[in-house]
Write a protein that holds these residues in place. Structure first.
Motif, PDB file in Angstrom:
ATOM      1  N   TRP A  62      -2.651   3.744   9.653  1.00 40.14           N
ATOM      2  CA  TRP A  62      -1.949   4.228  10.837  1.00 40.14           C
ATOM      3  C   TRP A  62      -0.508   4.507  10.391  1.00 40.14           C
ATOM      4  O   TRP A  62       0.263   3.582  10.143  1.00 40.14           O
ATOM      5  CB  TRP A  62      -1.986   3.181  11.950  1.00 40.14           C
ATOM      6  N   PRO A  63      -0.128   5.770  10.238  1.00 44.05           N
ATOM      7  CA  PRO A  63       1.165   6.098   9.627  1.00 44.05           C
ATOM      8  C   PRO A  63       2.381   5.799  10.491  1.00 44.05           C
ATOM      9  O   PRO A  63       3.508   6.059  10.059  1.00 44.05           O
ATOM     10  CB  PRO A  63       1.041   7.596   9.336  1.00 44.05           C
ATOM     11  N   GLU A  64       2.182   5.235  11.684  1.00 43.54           N
ATOM     12  CA  GLU A  64       3.309   4.836  12.530  1.00 43.54           C
ATOM     13  C   GLU A  64       3.631   3.338  12.392  1.00 43.54           C
ATOM     14  O   GLU A  64       4.565   2.857  13.048  1.00 43.54           O
ATOM     15  CB  GLU A  64       2.985   5.136  13.995  1.00 43.54           C
ATOM     16  N   TYR A  65       2.893   2.639  11.547  1.00 40.12           N
ATOM     17  CA  TYR A  65       2.971   1.172  11.501  1.00 40.12           C
ATOM     18  C   TYR A  65       4.055   0.739  10.522  1.00 40.12           C
ATOM     19  O   TYR A  65       3.825   0.606   9.315  1.00 40.12           O
ATOM     20  CB  TYR A  65       1.615   0.611  11.098  1.00 40.12           C
ATOM     21  N   TYR A  66       5.228   0.484  11.043  1.00 42.64           N
ATOM     22  CA  TYR A  66       6.396   0.127  10.247  1.00 42.64           C
ATOM     23  C   TYR A  66       6.140  -1.142   9.438  1.00 42.64           C
ATOM     24  O   TYR A  66       5.562  -2.107   9.944  1.00 42.64           O
ATOM     25  CB  TYR A  66       7.589  -0.093  11.174  1.00 42.64           C
ATOM     26  N   SER A  67       6.554  -1.122   8.177  1.00 38.64           N
ATOM     27  CA  SER A  67       6.384  -2.232   7.230  1.00 38.64           C
ATOM     28  C   SER A  67       4.932  -2.444   6.800  1.00 38.64           C
ATOM     29  O   SER A  67       4.653  -3.277   5.954  1.00 38.64           O
ATOM     30  CB  SER A  67       6.937  -3.557   7.780  1.00 38.64           C
ATOM     31  N   ILE A  68       4.009  -1.697   7.393  1.00 39.42           N
ATOM     32  CA  ILE A  68       2.586  -1.837   7.061  1.00 39.42           C
ATOM     33  C   ILE A  68       2.088  -0.592   6.334  1.00 39.42           C
ATOM     34  O   ILE A  68       1.713  -0.652   5.159  1.00 39.42           O
ATOM     35  CB  ILE A  68       1.734  -2.094   8.322  1.00 39.42           C
ATOM     36  N   SER A  69       2.069   0.537   7.032  1.00 44.72           N
ATOM     37  CA  SER A  69       1.602   1.806   6.430  1.00 44.72           C
ATOM     38  C   SER A  69       2.374   2.944   7.091  1.00 44.72           C
ATOM     39  O   SER A  69       1.800   3.783   7.770  1.00 44.72           O
ATOM     40  CB  SER A  69       0.096   1.981   6.615  1.00 44.72           C
ATOM     41  N   ILE A  81       3.568  -2.826   3.296  1.00 43.51           N
ATOM     42  CA  ILE A  81       2.799  -3.777   2.510  1.00 43.51           C
ATOM     43  C   ILE A  81       1.411  -3.260   2.172  1.00 43.51           C
ATOM     44  O   ILE A  81       0.903  -3.474   1.061  1.00 43.51           O
ATOM     45  CB  ILE A  81       2.730  -5.145   3.231  1.00 43.51           C
ATOM     46  N   ASP A  82       0.761  -2.564   3.108  1.00 46.70           N
ATOM     47  CA  ASP A  82      -0.594  -2.087   2.840  1.00 46.70           C
ATOM     48  C   ASP A  82      -0.614  -0.910   1.876  1.00 46.70           C
ATOM     49  O   ASP A  82      -1.616  -0.684   1.187  1.00 46.70           O
ATOM     50  CB  ASP A  82      -1.300  -1.717   4.145  1.00 46.70           C
ATOM     51  N   ILE A  83       0.456  -0.173   1.816  1.00 48.66           N
ATOM     52  CA  ILE A  83       0.556   0.901   0.830  1.00 48.66           C
ATOM     53  C   ILE A  83       0.657   0.293  -0.566  1.00 48.66           C
ATOM     54  O   ILE A  83      -0.031   0.712  -1.506  1.00 48.66           O
ATOM     55  CB  ILE A  83       1.762   1.811   1.117  1.00 48.66           C
ATOM     56  N   ALA A  84       1.484  -0.744  -0.706  1.00 48.02           N
ATOM     57  CA  ALA A  84       1.634  -1.407  -2.009  1.00 48.02           C
ATOM     58  C   ALA A  84       0.337  -2.078  -2.447  1.00 48.02           C
ATOM     59  O   ALA A  84      -0.074  -1.977  -3.611  1.00 48.02           O
ATOM     60  CB  ALA A  84       2.761  -2.429  -1.937  1.00 48.02           C
ATOM     61  N   ILE A  85      -0.320  -2.767  -1.515  1.00 43.74           N
ATOM     62  CA  ILE A  85      -1.558  -3.475  -1.854  1.00 43.74           C
ATOM     63  C   ILE A  85      -2.650  -2.495  -2.274  1.00 43.74           C
ATOM     64  O   ILE A  85      -3.330  -2.700  -3.292  1.00 43.74           O
ATOM     65  CB  ILE A  85      -2.026  -4.333  -0.663  1.00 43.74           C
ATOM     66  N   THR A  86      -2.837  -1.435  -1.509  1.00 41.60           N
ATOM     67  CA  THR A  86      -3.914  -0.491  -1.823  1.00 41.60           C
ATOM     68  C   THR A  86      -3.642   0.268  -3.122  1.00 41.60           C
ATOM     69  O   THR A  86      -4.586   0.611  -3.845  1.00 41.60           O
ATOM     70  CB  THR A  86      -4.138   0.507  -0.676  1.00 41.60           C
ATOM     71  N   GLN A  87      -2.388   0.510  -3.427  1.00 42.84           N
ATOM     72  CA  GLN A  87      -2.078   1.170  -4.690  1.00 42.84           C
ATOM     73  C   GLN A  87      -2.466   0.288  -5.877  1.00 42.84           C
ATOM     74  O   GLN A  87      -3.047   0.767  -6.859  1.00 42.84           O
ATOM     75  CB  GLN A  87      -0.588   1.533  -4.751  1.00 42.84           C
ATOM     76  N   ASP A  88      -2.182  -1.000  -5.775  1.00 38.54           N
ATOM     77  CA  ASP A  88      -2.593  -1.928  -6.838  1.00 38.54           C
ATOM     78  C   ASP A  88      -4.108  -2.082  -6.895  1.00 38.54           C
ATOM     79  O   ASP A  88      -4.701  -2.172  -7.969  1.00 38.54           O
ATOM     80  CB  ASP A  88      -1.937  -3.299  -6.625  1.00 38.54           C
ATOM     81  N   LEU A  89      -4.741  -2.114  -5.720  1.00 37.97           N
ATOM     82  CA  LEU A  89      -6.206  -2.221  -5.669  1.00 37.97           C
ATOM     83  C   LEU A  89      -6.851  -1.019  -6.350  1.00 37.97           C
ATOM     84  O   LEU A  89      -7.791  -1.179  -7.159  1.00 37.97           O
ATOM     85  CB  LEU A  89      -6.670  -2.311  -4.216  1.00 37.97           C
ATOM     86  N   ALA A  90      -6.374   0.176  -6.055  1.00 40.87           N
ATOM     87  CA  ALA A  90      -6.938   1.386  -6.666  1.00 40.87           C
ATOM     88  C   ALA A  90      -6.752   1.370  -8.179  1.00 40.87           C
ATOM     89  O   ALA A  90      -7.659   1.774  -8.928  1.00 40.87           O
ATOM     90  CB  ALA A  90      -6.291   2.626  -6.054  1.00 40.87           C
ATOM     91  N   ARG A  91      -5.590   0.897  -8.626  1.00 38.80           N
ATOM     92  CA  ARG A  91      -5.361   0.823 -10.078  1.00 38.80           C
ATOM     93  C   ARG A  91      -6.350  -0.129 -10.742  1.00 38.80           C
ATOM     94  O   ARG A  91      -6.876   0.165 -11.817  1.00 38.80           O
ATOM     95  CB  ARG A  91      -3.925   0.373 -10.364  1.00 38.80           C
ATOM     96  N   GLU A  92      -6.598  -1.264 -10.102  1.00 36.76           N
ATOM     97  CA  GLU A  92      -7.523  -2.232 -10.690  1.00 36.76           C
ATOM     98  C   GLU A  92      -8.959  -1.723 -10.674  1.00 36.76           C
ATOM     99  O   GLU A  92      -9.756  -2.061 -11.555  1.00 36.76           O
ATOM    100  CB  GLU A  92      -7.419  -3.572  -9.968  1.00 36.76           C
ATOM    101  N   ILE A 118     -12.487   1.928   3.845  1.00 36.01           N
ATOM    102  CA  ILE A 118     -11.809   0.697   4.248  1.00 36.01           C
ATOM    103  C   ILE A 118     -10.657   1.052   5.180  1.00 36.01           C
ATOM    104  O   ILE A 118     -10.004   2.085   5.010  1.00 36.01           O
ATOM    105  CB  ILE A 118     -11.293  -0.052   2.983  1.00 36.01           C
ATOM    106  N   ALA A 119     -10.427   0.221   6.188  1.00 36.70           N
ATOM    107  CA  ALA A 119      -9.274   0.396   7.076  1.00 36.70           C
ATOM    108  C   ALA A 119      -8.181  -0.557   6.622  1.00 36.70           C
ATOM    109  O   ALA A 119      -8.367  -1.774   6.631  1.00 36.70           O
ATOM    110  CB  ALA A 119      -9.657   0.123   8.526  1.00 36.70           C
ATOM    111  N   THR A 120      -7.048   0.013   6.218  1.00 32.49           N
ATOM    112  CA  THR A 120      -5.979  -0.789   5.618  1.00 32.49           C
ATOM    113  C   THR A 120      -4.681  -0.632   6.394  1.00 32.49           C
ATOM    114  O   THR A 120      -3.661  -0.227   5.846  1.00 32.49           O
ATOM    115  CB  THR A 120      -5.764  -0.382   4.144  1.00 32.49           C
ATOM    116  N   HIS A 121      -4.733  -0.936   7.687  1.00 32.43           N
ATOM    117  CA  HIS A 121      -3.493  -0.937   8.468  1.00 32.43           C
ATOM    118  C   HIS A 121      -3.437  -2.209   9.313  1.00 32.43           C
ATOM    119  O   HIS A 121      -3.327  -2.172  10.529  1.00 32.43           O
ATOM    120  CB  HIS A 121      -3.324   0.340   9.307  1.00 32.43           C
ATOM    121  N   ALA A 122      -3.532  -3.347   8.598  1.00 30.88           N
ATOM    122  CA  ALA A 122      -3.360  -4.665   9.228  1.00 30.88           C
ATOM    123  C   ALA A 122      -4.188  -4.785  10.496  1.00 30.88           C
ATOM    124  O   ALA A 122      -3.658  -4.843  11.605  1.00 30.88           O
ATOM    125  CB  ALA A 122      -1.888  -4.933   9.517  1.00 30.88           C
TER     126      ALA A 122
END
Length: 285
Positions: A62-69, A81-92, A118-122
């Motif tokens: 959800w691109p309106e979710y401040y500090s999340i996505s 936070i979810d942008i950072a987490i998913t970027q690391d997940l994709a790399r792994e 996967i839904a990654t917006h907290a």
């Protein structure tokens, strides 16, 4: 003699026809077996297998979710936070990351119609959502916050919200909708459907306040000069946030759980939370 020749010719034609028909039947049976096997093989392919085979993880945000996505309206860059987490997940996983815009009102549709893996917006874990979706382990936990106009007369405390004549806005499909539907006794609940926003309802005077969580309250403090935030009392329930998946085969859920356990242990989750000012609500165990 002619009669015998004709009979022999007909017999030969019949034998050839039977041979041709048997050959066709054999080919048809082989084709049906192959199609059945292929269908079974596809059906037995797990979600994680498909992600790895396609070399792409589709993550709903959800691109309106401040500090999340959150997508910055000026730069169009994503952060949270979810942008950072998913970027690391994709790399792994060794795959590309494809973000798919969604929101809470579209949560079930996005996952069940296979728009994303996967839904990654907290996603707040609720009984209603658990009946239709799978969840990872939680990684955040937030209470409720009310956002209203600064110095709004008669509205400075939590108890002043649920009063006759008050209108409290919530975004449709969010945890806040369910909580406030049950808790409000005197005020009227206004469910805001996208593309409308809760902020518009408050600024226009159609609502006295809107309900949100800790991350979104940070947005109101950081990005506006008109908002006042009222925190719910500790006696009110809090909600754990996780990632969500369509029900059924759970290979990707298991892999994401293992990844979340790892980043909780190695300190990455805390660093992601700290960078986005979410330390007060991060779950590290």
């Amino acid at each position: 003699m002619n009669f015998l020749n004709i009979q022999r010719s007909r017999t030969k034609e019949l034998q050839l026809g039977m041979s041709f028909g048997a050959s066709n039947l054999l080919h048809l049976l082989v084709l049906m077996f192959c199609l059945t096997f292929s269908h079974q093989a596809f059906a037995q392919t797990t979600r994680l297998d498909r992600v790895l085979a396609n070399k792409e993880l589709r993550a709903c945000i959800w691109p309106e979710y401040y500090s999340i996505s959150y997508r910055n309206p000026k730069t169009r860059e994503l952060s949270g936070i979810d942008i950072a987490i998913t970027q690391d997940l994709a790399r792994e996983l060794g795959v590309k990351l494809k973000y798919v815009d969604s929101n809470f009102a579209q949560l079930y549709e996005s996952l069940e119609q296979d728009r994303c893996d996967i839904a990654t917006h907290a996603i707040g874990i609720t009984e209603e959502r658990q009946a239709r979706l799978l969840f990872s382990q939680p990684y955040l936990k937030s209470g409720l916050f009310a956002v209203t106009l600064k110095n709004k007369e008669g509205l400075q405390t939590w108890d002043s919200l649920d009063q006759p004549g008050r209108v409290i806005a919530v975004a449709a499909g969010t945890v806040m909708e369910g909580v406030m539907s049950k808790s409000l006794k005197k005020a009227r609940l206004l469910k805001v459907q996208s593309p409308g926003t809760r902020e518009q309802e408050v600024l226009s005077g159609r609502a006295d306040a809107f309900m949100t969580d800790y991350p979104y309250s940070l947005r109101m403090i950081d990005l506006t000069d008109w908002a006042a935030v009222i925190q719910a009392p500790s006696s009110m329930s809090t909600t754990e946030y996780a990632y969500a998946f369509a029900k059924g085969e759970n290979s990707l859920q298991i892999r994401v759980d293992a990844f979340l356990s790892l980043i909780k242990k190695d300190g990455r989750l805390f660093q992601f939370a700290k960078k986005n000012n979410l330390e007060p609500i991060v779950l590290l165990k």
